[in-house]
Design an enzyme around this catalytic site. Structure first.
Site, PDB file in Angstrom:
ATOM      1  N   ASP A  13      -6.346   8.973  -2.852  1.00 34.80           N
ATOM      2  CA  ASP A  13      -5.389   8.676  -1.796  1.00 34.80           C
ATOM      3  C   ASP A  13      -3.899   8.283  -2.085  1.00 34.80           C
ATOM      4  OD1 ASP A  13      -4.565   8.267   0.984  1.00 34.80           O
ATOM      5  OD2 ASP A  13      -5.805   6.398   1.351  1.00 34.80           O
TER       6      ASP A  13
ATOM      7  N   ASP B 151       0.809  -1.191  -0.102  1.00 28.92           N
ATOM      8  CA  ASP B 151       0.067  -0.180   0.020  1.00 28.92           C
ATOM      9  C   ASP B 151       1.018   1.140   0.087  1.00 28.92           C
ATOM     10  OD1 ASP B 151      -2.201   1.551   0.307  1.00 28.92           O
ATOM     11  OD2 ASP B 151      -2.175   1.657   2.599  1.00 28.92           O
TER      12      ASP B 151
HETATM   13  C1  LIG Z   1      -4.806   9.215   5.414  1.00 29.38           C
HETATM   14  C2  LIG Z   1      -6.001   8.327   5.083  1.00 29.38           C
HETATM   15  O1  LIG Z   1      -7.049   8.263   5.905  1.00 29.38           O
HETATM   16  C3  LIG Z   1      -5.304   6.993   4.780  1.00 29.38           C
HETATM   17  O2  LIG Z   1      -4.647   7.093   3.833  1.00 29.38           O
HETATM   18  C4  LIG Z   1      -6.498   5.899   4.756  1.00 29.38           C
HETATM   19  O3  LIG Z   1      -7.468   6.405   3.697  1.00 29.38           O
HETATM   20  C5  LIG Z   1      -5.802   4.592   4.145  1.00 29.38           C
HETATM   21  O4  LIG Z   1      -5.793   4.420   3.002  1.00 29.38           O
HETATM   22  C6  LIG Z   1      -4.794   3.999   5.202  1.00 29.38           C
HETATM   23  O5  LIG Z   1      -3.943   2.946   4.276  1.00 29.38           O
HETATM   24 MN   LIG Z   2      -7.346   5.140   1.764  1.00 30.95          MN
END
Ligand SMILES: C[C@H](O)[C@H](O)[C@@H](O)C(=O)CO
Ligand SMILES: [Mn+2]
Length: 415
Positions: A323, A291
Site C-alpha cells: 500500500d 501516513d
Molecule cells: C487505497 C487503500 O484502500 C487505502 O490506502 C487503505 O488501505 C489505507 O491504508 C488508508 O490509509
Molecule cells: Mn492500507
C-alpha cells in the site's frame, strides 16, 4: 549457466548452515498482492472526479498515469514481467471496468469480469476492497459509523455487494480473494461520543459480514488506523477496535505499516496478533512523519517485518499486500522496485541461520546473538538475489534501469 558469484555466495551461506537453493525455492512461492492504485494515483474508473479523499492523497504529476483499465492492465503486465515469481492484484471497487456508471451500492460482478478474465490469462490471483472514500456520501469522513441511518445503510450495501463480488472472483480463480475493509471514519477534533461512533461501526460491520462464504473463496479482513488528514483527533476504526473485532468475528486483521504512531515497530506486532487471529493481512508501506504511503525501501522496517514473518513461521498465514502510491516518480518503477524490495527483504530473512540465532537467544547468550546478527549482514545476499532474478527470467541492475526507463518513455505522452 551458474555465475561464479552465486557459487561463491552458496559456499559462504553454507558455512553458516544456510541452503541458498532452499531459500530461493521458498521465495518463489510467496505471492505479493500488488495494489492497483499505485498505477493511477488512487483515482479509479468511475468517471467522477471526487479525488481520493478520506485522508489519503497521492501527490505529484509525473507523466504516465494510467487513465483506463486497459492502460492500467498494460502497465501491470509490464510490472509483473519485471518482478520475479507469481503474484496477485489487489483491486479496489472504484476500479470497475464498464461503460455503465453504477453507484457504489449498485456494483455487480459483471463490472469486474474483465479483470477476472485478465487475471486468468496472466496467472494472477485477485484481492478486493470496497471503496468507502471519494464519494459524496463519504463527504463527512463518516460512512459505516455515520449517525444517519440512510448513509450507513448505503455503505453497508456497498460492503455486502463487494463481498459477493470478491467471493465470485475467488471462486472463478480457485484462490481465496482477500476482501479488505478500510473506512476513513473519524473526527478532526475531539469527539464527545466515541462510544456511539464505535458502536455504530460495529453494528454496521456485523450486518455487512453476516452472510457466510466459503473461506476457499473469500477471506474478510479489517484494517485499523491511528489517524488521517482531517481525522486527527479520532479514527473510529482504531487498532484496538479492529483487533478486538477480528478476534471476536474471526476475520483477518490488516496491519498497515503507515497506520500507527511513527515510532511504533509494526514488525513487533505480528507475533502478538498471530497468537489471537488465524490470519493476518499486511499493507506494506512507508510512512514519513504521517501516513504518507511512500514507496517501500529495503530499509530496517521492511527487513524486520520480513524477518518476523520467517522467524515466527508466519508466512503461511500472512497475506502480504502493498500500500503505497507516489506520483512524483515513474509509477511502474514504483511498483517494480517496491515489490522487489519486499521480496529482497524476504530473501534476506530466508537466508538467515534461524535456528542458530534462536538457540543463542534461548541460552541467553545475547553477545553471540549480537555478534552473529551483525556479521551475517556481510554475507553476499545480492549474488543470491541476482541468481533468483536470472532463474525467474527478470532483469536486474542496469538492464532493469533501462527496461523501466524505456517503458516509462512509452507512456509519458498520456495526458
Ligand atoms: C487505497 C487503500 O484502500 C487505502 O490506502 C487503505 O488501505 C489505507 O491504508 C488508508 O490509509
Ligand atoms: Mn492500507
Amino acid at each position: 549457466m551458474t555465475r561464479p558469484e552465486y557459487t561463491a555466495a552458496q559456499d559462504a551461506f553454507a558455512q553458516w548452515g544456510v541452503d541458498t537453493e532452499a531459500a530461493m525455492e521458498r521465495l518463489a512461492t510467496i505471492p505479493i498482492s500488488v495494489h492497483c492504485w499505485q498505477g493511477d494515483d488512487v483515482v479509479g474508473f468511475e468517471g467522477v472526479t471526487a479525488g481520493s479523499g478520506g485522508g489519503i492523497q497521492a501527490t505529484g504529476n509525473y507523466p504516465g498515469r494510467a487513465r483506463t483499465p486497459d492502460e492500467l492492465r498494460a502497465d501491470l503486465v509490464f510490472a509483473y514481467a519485471n518482478i520475479p515469481g507469481s503474484h496477485r492484484l489487489n483491486l479496489h471497487a472504484c476500479y470497475l471496468d464498464s461503460n455503465e456508471t453504477p453507484d457504489r451500492d449498485a456494483l455487480e460482478y459483471r463490472h469486474f469480469a474483465s479483470w477476472v478474465d485478465w487475471a486468468k490469462e496472466n496467472g494472477l490471483g485477485l484481492d478486493f476492497n470496497p471503496t468507502f472514500f471519494a464519494h459524496p456520501k463519504a463527504g463527512d469522513n463518516l460512512t459505516l459509523s455515520h449517525p444517519d441511518k440512510g448513509i450507513r445503510e448505503f455503505w453497508i450495501r456497498h460492503g455486502q455487494i463487494c463481498r459477493e463480488i470478491a467471493a465470485q472472483m475467488g471462486r472463478e480463480l480457485g484462490s481465496p480473494c482477500v476482501n479488505n475493509i478500510w473506512v476513513p471514519d473519524g473526527y478532526k477534533d475531539n469527539p464527545v461520543d466515541r462510544m456511539a461512533a464505535r458502536s455504530r461501526l460495529e453494528a454496521s460491520l456485523d450486518v455487512m459480514l453476516d452472510k457466510r462464504f466459503d473461506k476457499a473463496h473469500l477471506l474478510d479482513a479489517v484494517e485499523s488506523k491511528l489517524f488521517g488528514l482531517g481525522v486527527e483527533a479520532c479514527t473510529v476504526g482504531s487498532h484496538e477496535f479492529y483487533l478486538g473485532y477480528a478476534i471476536r468475528k474471526n476475520t483477518l486483521l490488516c496491519l498497515d505499516m503507515g497506520h500507527f504512531h511513527p515510532t511504533e515497530n509494526i514488525a513487533d506486532k505480528l507475533s502478538s496478533v498471530a497468537l489471537s487471529v488465524d490470519e493476518i493481512l499486511l499493507h506494506v508501506s512507508r510512512p514519513m512523519r504521517w501516513d504518507s504511503d511512500h514507496v517501500i525501501l529495503l530499509n530496517d522496517d521492511i527487513l524486520a517485518m520480513a524477518q518476523e514473518l520467517v522467524f515466527g513461521d508466519l508466512l503461511e498465514r500472512t497475506h502480504i499486500g502493498l500500500d503505497f502510491f507516489d506520483a512524483t516518480i515513474s509509477r511502474t518503477a514504483a511498483w517494480v522496485i517496491g515489490t522487489r524490495n519486499m521480496q529482497k527483504a524476504l530473501l534476506r530473512a530466508l537466508l538467515q541461520p534461524v535456528e542458530m540465532l534462536q538457540a543463542k537467544e534461548a541460552e541467553l547468550n545475547f553477545s553471540d546473538r549480537f555478534i552473529l546478527t551483525e556479521e551475517l549482514k556481510d554475507l553476499p545476499h545480492g549474488a543470491v538475489w541476482e541468481a533468483f532474478c536470472e532463474r525467474q527470467s527478470v532483469p536486474s541492475g542496469k538492464t532493469l534501469l533501462n527496461t523501466l526507463n524505456t517503458y516509462q518513455a512509452s507512456v509519458a505522452d498520456r495526458t
